[in-house]
Design an enzyme around this catalytic site. Structure first.
Site, PDB file in Angstrom:
ATOM      1  NE  ARG A 108      -3.934   0.469   1.936  1.00 12.85           N
ATOM      2  CZ  ARG A 108      -5.136   0.480   2.489  1.00 12.85           C
ATOM      3  NH1 ARG A 108      -5.380   1.231   3.548  1.00 12.85           N
ATOM      4  NH2 ARG A 108      -6.114  -0.260   1.978  1.00 12.85           N
ATOM      5  CD  GLN A 139     -13.102  -2.075  -0.993  1.00  7.53           C
ATOM      6  OE1 GLN A 139     -12.322  -2.007  -0.047  1.00  7.53           O
ATOM      7  NE2 GLN A 139     -14.326  -2.572  -0.871  1.00  7.53           N
TER       8      GLN A 139
HETATM    9  N1   CP Z   1     -11.436  -0.501   2.387  1.00  9.96           N
HETATM   10  C1   CP Z   1     -10.148  -0.531   2.799  1.00  9.96           C
HETATM   11  O1   CP Z   1      -9.203  -0.705   2.025  1.00  9.96           O
HETATM   12  O2   CP Z   1     -10.012  -0.366   4.139  1.00  9.96           O
HETATM   13  P1   CP Z   1      -8.621  -0.134   4.902  1.00  9.96           P
HETATM   14  O3   CP Z   1      -8.083   1.200   4.472  1.00  9.96           O
HETATM   15  O4   CP Z   1      -8.985  -0.168   6.377  1.00  9.96           O
HETATM   16  O5   CP Z   1      -7.678  -1.242   4.544  1.00  9.96           O
HETATM   17  N1  NVA Z   2     -10.249   6.462  -1.352  1.00  7.13           N
HETATM   18  C1  NVA Z   2      -9.859   6.033  -0.017  1.00  7.13           C
HETATM   19  C2  NVA Z   2     -10.069   4.569   0.130  1.00  7.13           C
HETATM   20  C3  NVA Z   2      -9.756   4.008   1.491  1.00  7.13           C
HETATM   21  C4  NVA Z   2      -9.933   2.534   1.559  1.00  7.13           C
HETATM   22  C5  NVA Z   2      -8.401   6.421   0.232  1.00  7.13           C
HETATM   23  O1  NVA Z   2      -7.588   6.256  -0.675  1.00  7.13           O
HETATM   24  O2  NVA Z   2      -8.101   6.883   1.321  1.00  7.13           O
END
Ligand code: CP
Ligand code: NVA
Length: 310
Positions: A108, A139
């Site tokens: 991430r 997701q």
């Molecule tokens: N929806 C999602 O990716 O949640 P997190 O940011 O908690 O991983």
């Molecule tokens: N669009 C949001 C999604 C979080 C799961 C972000 O990138 O913060």
């Protein structure tokens, strides 16, 4: 049971074709049923380690990857945030080290280009996008699984995304259109998906899938089978919060907007939600809401993905 293969990396939904996406979702449904019945399944990650490298916070993605790896027989390492991606040594060197120890890296980060740089440096490492500024493909797998559970085929279904033209919107649209569904995205001017992203989504349409982009939330939600929203301010954009709250106010998903959708329409959100901003309590807590199904399906979809990569 686990006999489908995939490309060696999943940086984007576009790393799959329609057949691979459908195979992944079918395997996810099988693994979900096996887990519910406490039935044993193959453990293709036995003896393997998976690295979880997160430069941004996470509840769902981190937890579900930890559980998924363990349930597939593998183990995780989670190097701390201050050493993961480029602060202490180059991104490429981090990747080249990890390639010697683990078989899969779940990453991430911020720009998609950082993820591409990481993956290119370590060709033997299987790399999974756990969210970038531009895409959130894991997701989208869970969202597609949730939609298929409710609707079966998506070919006569319309999914409206109302809000920021962001990472979640892009990956959702890629998956839905690849499954032959119809996507409408409503965003305020200046916050739309970039035209190149829309063209790319259109290019991966299969079985008649379509995408429409508008700035009219009511037009997008009108007659839709599901209305999806996400936070107005994504991780990394916190300095823009005040401006965005003002600009996005007409895009709130509330009972009035949901009343325009098809009877029985679903409400969807990737979570975390900012209740009272992009969605009201009344909608997210209503029977139409499938947000916790989506969260549960992160686990099953990622198990399927890891089984395909592993
Ligand atoms: N929806 C999602 O990716 O949640 P997190 O940011 O908690 O991983
Ligand atoms: N669009 C949001 C999604 C979080 C799961 C972000 O990138 O913060």
């Amino acid at each position: 049971m686990i006999d489908v293969t995939a490309p060696t990396r999943f940086l984007s939904v576009l790393d799959f074709g329609p057949a691979e996406l459908s195979a992944c979702l079918s395997l996810a449904a099988e693994l979900k049923a096996a887990r519910a019945a406490r039935r044993a399944h193959e453990r293709p990650l036995t003896g393997q380690h998976v690295a979880l490298l997160f430069e941004k916070p996470s509840l769902r993605t981190r937890s579900t990857f930890q559980i998924a790896v363990r349930e597939l027989g593998g183990d995780v390492i989670e190097p701390p945030q201050d050493v993961v991606l480029g602060g202490r040594e180059s991104i490429a060197d981090v990747a080249r080290n990890l390639e010697r120890w683990v078989s899969i890296a779940v990453v991430r980060t911020f720009a998609q280009a950082r993820l591409e740089e990481f993956a290119s440096a370590a060709p033997r490492l299987r790399v999974v996008n756990a969210l970038t500024d531009e895409e959130h493909p894991c997701q989208a797998l869970a969202d597609a699984l949730t939609l298929i559970e409710r609707f079966g085929e998506l070919s006569d279904r319309t999914i409206a995304f109302v809000g920021d033209g962001n990472n979640v919107a892009r990956s959702l649209a890629q998956a839905v259109i690849m499954l032959g569904g119809h996507v409408r995205i409503a965003s305020p001017a200046g916050y739309e998906l970039p035209p190149a992203a829309v063209a790319e989504i259109r290019n991966c349409a299969a079985n008649g899938g379509t995408i429409e982009v508008t700035d009219d939330a009511a037009a997008a939600a009108g007659g839709a089978d599901a209305v999806y929203t996400d936070v107005w301010t994504s991780m990394g954009q916190e300095a823009e919060t005040a401006t965005r709250i003002q600009l996005f106010a007409p895009y709130q998903v509330n009972s009035t907007l949901m009343s325009l959708a098809a009877p029985g329409a679903l409400f969807m959100h990737c979570l975390p939600a900012h209740r009272g901003d992009e969605v009201t309590d009344e909608v997210i807590d209503s029977p139409a809401s499938v947000v916790f199904d989506q969260a549960e399906n992160r686990l099953h979809a990622q198990k399927a993905l890891l089984a395909m990569l592993g």
